[in-house]
Design a protein around this motif. Structure first.
Motif, PDB file in Angstrom:
ATOM      1  N   GLY A  76       0.780  -1.229   0.000  1.00 19.87           N
ATOM      2  CA  GLY A  76       0.000   0.000   0.000  1.00 19.87           C
ATOM      3  C   GLY A  76       0.811   1.278   0.000  1.00 19.87           C
ATOM      4  O   GLY A  76       0.244   2.367   0.149  1.00 19.87           O
ATOM      5  N   ALA A  78       2.284   4.536  -0.998  1.00 17.61           N
ATOM      6  CA  ALA A  78       1.942   5.523  -2.030  1.00 17.61           C
ATOM      7  C   ALA A  78       3.187   5.893  -2.826  1.00 17.61           C
ATOM      8  O   ALA A  78       4.313   5.852  -2.319  1.00 17.61           O
ATOM      9  N   ASP A  81       5.439   8.520  -1.298  1.00 14.97           N
ATOM     10  CA  ASP A  81       6.222   7.994  -0.170  1.00 14.97           C
ATOM     11  C   ASP A  81       7.385   7.137  -0.672  1.00 14.97           C
ATOM     12  O   ASP A  81       8.470   7.168  -0.106  1.00 14.97           O
ATOM     13  N   TYR A  82       7.136   6.370  -1.730  1.00 12.72           N
ATOM     14  CA  TYR A  82       8.200   5.560  -2.332  1.00 12.72           C
ATOM     15  C   TYR A  82       9.326   6.464  -2.824  1.00 12.72           C
ATOM     16  O   TYR A  82      10.499   6.214  -2.554  1.00 12.72           O
ATOM     17  N   ARG A 133       1.393   2.243  -9.231  1.00 18.91           N
ATOM     18  CA  ARG A 133       1.034   3.188  -8.175  1.00 18.91           C
ATOM     19  C   ARG A 133       0.615   4.548  -8.733  1.00 18.91           C
ATOM     20  O   ARG A 133       0.360   5.470  -7.990  1.00 18.91           O
TER      21      ARG A 133
END
Length: 183
Positions: A76, A78, A81-82, A133
């Motif tokens: 999960g 996002a 964030d990755y 994503r």
């Protein structure tokens, strides 16, 4: 003395873990069998009995590093964030546990076909992860294009940030790329 199949599998995993870390820290050419044997707590003979050659070991260690790094990415997580995690000072400063693409991309062209195939499959996997994503409103081809550019930007920025000897410039490379990818 023969070891059980279970012990042989554990030994193989230990060698791959050590090789994966050493390759990312020192490069493929900097990963000697002596250092690997020490890091894995094994003998030269046990390494060669498991893999037969350094080329085969490199091929499997590349695949191992890519798969292990991929398993670290939560389902999960996002995209933003990755990107933030990938382009962080912590990631930059720990190449041994970091992205194998950034650590090995300059050496892979000089490797055998097997290592390059594993690396290529891993890059495709990263592109798929990034594209998966992205907004579902994008057409598949748009997602693919954006994911390709994002992967190249992430890996390139990390390589440059690690290569320069100016800490401020290194931080600026990470920050500027994070900001550009957030657009």
């Amino acid at each position: 003395m023969r070891v059980s199949k279970e012990q042989a599998a554990k030994n193989r995993e230990r060698i791959l873990e050590a090789a994966s870390l050493l390759m990312r820290e020192r490069g493929i050419s900097g990963m000697g069998v002596d250092a690997l044997a020490d890091a894995a707590g094994m003998t030269h003979g046990s390494i060669y009995s498991q893999f037969g050659s350094k080329e085969r070991l490199v091929e499997e260690a590349v695949a191992h590093a890519i798969a292990a790094k991929g398993r670290e990415v939560p389902d999960g997580l996002a995209l933003g964030d990755y990107v933030s995690e990938y382009l962080s000072a912590g990631h930059r400063d720990k190449p041994g546990s970091g992205c194998p693409f950034a650590a090995l991309c300059c050496e892979i062209p000089r490797q055998n076909g097997g290592a390059r195939e594993r690396f290529t499959a891993g890059v495709r996997g990263m592109i798929g992860l990034l594209g998966g994503r992205m907004a579902s409103t994008l057409k598949p081809r748009q997602r693919q294009e954006k994911a390709l550019a994002m992967a190249a930007s992430l890996i390139g920025a990390l390589v440059l940030a690690r290569a320069v000897n100016d800490p401020k410039l290194s931080d600026d490379i990470l920050r500027a790329t994070r900001n550009k990818l957030a657009d």
